[in-house]
Enzyme design. Structure first.
Site, PDB file in Angstrom:
ATOM      1  N   GLU A 151      -5.495   7.594   7.056  1.00  0.00           N
ATOM      2  CA  GLU A 151      -4.542   8.700   7.055  1.00  0.00           C
ATOM      3  C   GLU A 151      -5.269   9.952   6.589  1.00  0.00           C
ATOM      4  O   GLU A 151      -5.920   9.950   5.536  1.00  0.00           O
ATOM      5  CB  GLU A 151      -3.392   8.373   6.096  1.00  0.00           C
ATOM      6  N   PHE A 155      -7.446   2.543   5.565  1.00  0.00           N
ATOM      7  CA  PHE A 155      -6.689   1.325   5.267  1.00  0.00           C
ATOM      8  C   PHE A 155      -6.981   0.153   6.198  1.00  0.00           C
ATOM      9  O   PHE A 155      -6.481  -0.950   5.965  1.00  0.00           O
ATOM     10  CB  PHE A 155      -5.184   1.597   5.253  1.00  0.00           C
ATOM     11  N   LYS A 180       2.325   4.496   1.280  1.00  0.00           N
ATOM     12  CA  LYS A 180       2.494   5.097   2.615  1.00  0.00           C
ATOM     13  C   LYS A 180       2.316   6.601   2.473  1.00  0.00           C
ATOM     14  O   LYS A 180       3.204   7.300   1.996  1.00  0.00           O
ATOM     15  CB  LYS A 180       3.864   4.768   3.201  1.00  0.00           C
ATOM     16  N   GLU A 185       0.831  -1.198   0.000  1.00  0.00           N
ATOM     17  CA  GLU A 185       0.000   0.000   0.000  1.00  0.00           C
ATOM     18  C   GLU A 185       0.866   1.248   0.000  1.00  0.00           C
ATOM     19  O   GLU A 185       1.972   1.242   0.556  1.00  0.00           O
ATOM     20  CB  GLU A 185      -0.904   0.029   1.248  1.00  0.00           C
ATOM     21  N   ARG A 204       4.745  -3.110  17.866  1.00  0.00           N
ATOM     22  CA  ARG A 204       5.529  -2.929  16.642  1.00  0.00           C
ATOM     23  C   ARG A 204       6.102  -4.289  16.241  1.00  0.00           C
ATOM     24  O   ARG A 204       6.834  -4.908  17.003  1.00  0.00           O
ATOM     25  CB  ARG A 204       6.665  -1.932  16.871  1.00  0.00           C
ATOM     26  N   LYS A 230       7.362  -0.906   6.804  1.00  0.00           N
ATOM     27  CA  LYS A 230       7.391   0.324   6.013  1.00  0.00           C
ATOM     28  C   LYS A 230       8.700   0.376   5.242  1.00  0.00           C
ATOM     29  O   LYS A 230       9.755   0.005   5.756  1.00  0.00           O
ATOM     30  CB  LYS A 230       7.226   1.557   6.908  1.00  0.00           C
ATOM     31  N   ARG A 259      -1.960   9.832  10.919  1.00  0.00           N
ATOM     32  CA  ARG A 259      -2.750   8.624  11.142  1.00  0.00           C
ATOM     33  C   ARG A 259      -3.902   8.935  12.087  1.00  0.00           C
ATOM     34  O   ARG A 259      -3.712   9.572  13.122  1.00  0.00           O
ATOM     35  CB  ARG A 259      -1.858   7.530  11.724  1.00  0.00           C
ATOM     36  N   ARG A 296      -3.177   9.358  16.533  1.00  0.00           N
ATOM     37  CA  ARG A 296      -2.510   8.184  17.107  1.00  0.00           C
ATOM     38  C   ARG A 296      -2.104   8.412  18.559  1.00  0.00           C
ATOM     39  O   ARG A 296      -1.836   7.466  19.285  1.00  0.00           O
ATOM     40  CB  ARG A 296      -1.301   7.777  16.259  1.00  0.00           C
TER      41      ARG A 296
END
EC number: 6.5.1.1
Length: 559
Positions: free
Chosen positions: A300, A341, A250, A248, A417, A423, A255, A270
């Site tokens: 986003e 997303f 970025k 996708e 994470r 990314k 966000r 976020r």
């Protein structure tokens, strides 16, 4: 429960260095808590006033707190400032000045209760409008007027979110499990899905594991976002997700989590900041374009230049998001698009344990795209590195940051994470560092904080480790703006050196990383330069020492 009991626990925690001993002490304390305050106590022990999903804060910085302490103790501003410089802690300053106070006959002698402290903090957070500062001061002074010296130390620290007990959320999670004989994994999961450590403690105490299993997502209770690790290129990223994944674009935006409870739509960043008021266009578009009553969606928010079709600079978007007045005017100047997303919850069904491919399918089912307002993030599912690379280069041509590569079978893990989502960006990675200190300038820069001490988290995200100082490449205007921002975060001062409440995150780039005994991490950034202040990140979102080590190894290989 008397607040003095909690203050005693804080003091004992402050003296203990062993994490295991801290967990044992907290567990014992929680077991003894009355049911009606165990949620509050769990939050307070974790250095929180409100649950993680609650965007309220007290709005009291160190400058205002100095005035509160001066008035509450009958001291002058200069007396407070001088003592603070000597002790390096406003909590200790308040404690010492209360010990000296001789007007005890004028004070309210009723003992402070934990519930009263929570209620007063809530009142302080809700104060707004004309005269808000004075009303906040009065409420805080009311607490200090009834506080014993030791209680004052921790009331002040709590109000500043600077307890200094070395206790983090994960410490309290383990203590809850130990206190009530429940599974640590269940506690972690319940906390991830509720973003409310107090609720988890109360449910663990009253309903045990059965109750913890029932805790799930709920609209209007925002959770921490799932986080991505970095990959060097799309080929490596595809390999990490099993050879085939969703690629996708970025986007270079902010966000957001979009919540609906069937009656209203709210938008959170976020960092769990409620920015609904600043983004009425997104709220209106979502109401028209999402075919569901209750939902939690992720996406986003992107500020687009209508003439070029490319994203505007991130700082312009932040200007739009942080705007409190003249919203309609700035809405015309800086139009914002929402690119969705992920889909975490729809009409009573939580999707966090559902594979990403299914979450994307549900997103496509309920969203009717409207160009320039609400769209789905562009995606291609591929096992071909060449096709993924084409998507990567097209994203850069469009003015975006790169691509995300996602594991199609991955569930959603709030606040974690991992390698289920990666990314890929085009340049040597930057670091997101917590700013923990600074140095006042000399000569032309007198009165300005001229350099800033940077830190990253250790592997367990328990302690901050220094990695260097940044000061070059910033003009006087930038330094003035930063000094104004950080002055209210000073918690310790010694000569020209200051220590800050760890709240602000700098994104920094650098030429190299070297091993160095100068900083507590064992590494030093060479020629670091400030890229931007990450207003969209909280300190808990900063990078860890593992990322520093990985970049160091990559640099070594290149050399």
């Amino acid at each position: 429960m008397y607040y003095s009991s909690l203050a005693e626990a804080f003091e004992r925690l402050e003296r203990i260095s062993s994490r295991k001993a801290k967990i044992s002490l907290i567990a014992q304390f929680l077991r003894q808590c009355p049911e009606d305050v165990v949620d509050t106590v769990a939050l307070f022990l974790a250095n929180q006033v409100f649950p993680g999903w609650d965007p309220r804060d007290l709005g009291i910085g160190s400058k205002l707190m100095r005035k509160v302490i001066a008035t509450a103790t009958g001291s002058t501003d200069s007396e407070v400032t001088e003592l603070f410089k000597r002790l390096g802690d406003l909590g200790l300053t308040a404690e010492e000045l209360l010990k000296r106070r001789k007007t005890s006959t004028l004070l309210d002698s009723r003992p402070l209760m934990v519930g009263e402290v929570r209620e007063t903090f809530e009142k302080i957070a809700e104060v707004e409008g004309e005269g808000a500062v004075k009303r906040k001061m009065r409420l805080m002074m009311g607490l200090l007027a009834r506080a014993k010296p030791k209680e004052a130390r921790y009331l002040v620290r709590q109000a500043l979110s600077e307890l200094r007990t070395g206790v983090r959320e994960s410490t309290v999670e383990e203590a809850i499990a130990q206190a009530f004989g429940v599974s640590r994994k269940l506690v972690e999961r319940a906390h991830m899905l509720s973003n409310d450590l107090g609720l988890v403690a109360k449910v663990a105490m009253t309903k045990g594991e059965e109750g913890l299993r029932e805790i799930d997502l709920r609209p209007m209770r925002p959770i921490k976002p799932m986080l991505a690790q970095a990959a060097r290129n799309v080929k490596e990223a595809l390999a990490e997700v099993g050879g085939k994944g969703a690629v996708e674009i970025k986007l270079d935006g902010a966000r957001v989590q979009v919540h609906s409870d069937g009656e209203e739509v709210r938008v959170y960043t976020r960092r769990i900041e409620d920015v609904t008021h600043a983004l009425p266009d997104i709220v209106e578009a979502v109401k028209d374009c999402v075919d569901a009553d209750e939902f939690i969606l992720e996406g986003e928010a992107v500020a687009i230049n209508p003439e070029t079709g490319k994203p505007r600079p991130f700082q312009e978007l932040l200007h739009r998001i942080k705007r409190k007045y003249d919203i309609e005017e700035v809405r015309k100047e800086i139009p914002v698009e929402l690119h969705l997303f992920d889909c975490l919850y729809v009409d009573g069904e939580s999707l966090v344990d559902t594979p990403f491919r299914e979450r994307r399918r549900r997103l496509e089912e309920i969203v009717r795209e409207r160009e320039g307002e609400v769209m789905l993030v562009e995606q291609v599912i591929t096992d071909d590195p060449k096709e993924a690379a084409e998507m990567f280069h097209r994203a850069l041509e469009m003015g975006h940051e790169g691509v995300m590569v996602k594991d199609l079978d991955a569930n959603y893990t709030p606040g974690v994470r991992g390698k289920k989502m990666l990314k890929v960006k085009p340049v040597l990675e930057t670091l997101d560092c917590v700013v923990i200190g600074g140095i006042w300038g000399k000569g032309k820069r007198k009165g300005l904080i001229g350099s800033y001490l940077l830190a990253v988290w250790d592997e367990n995200k328990e302690n901050l480790l220094e990695v260097g100082k940044v000061g070059t490449g910033m003009d006087d205007e930038t330094l003035e703006r930063l000094t104004k921002m950080f002055e209210d975060l000073i918690v310790e001062e010694s000569g020209r050196e200051v220590r800050f409440k760890p709240e602000v995150v700098f994104e920094v780039e650098f030429e190299d990383i070297q091993k160095s005994p100068k900083y507590s991490s064992g590494f030093a950034l060479r020629f670091p330069r400030l890229v931007r202040v990450r207003d969209d990140l909280g300190p808990e979102d900063a990078d860890t020492i593992e990322k520093v080590r990985r970049i160091y190894e990559e640099v070594l290989q290149k050399h």
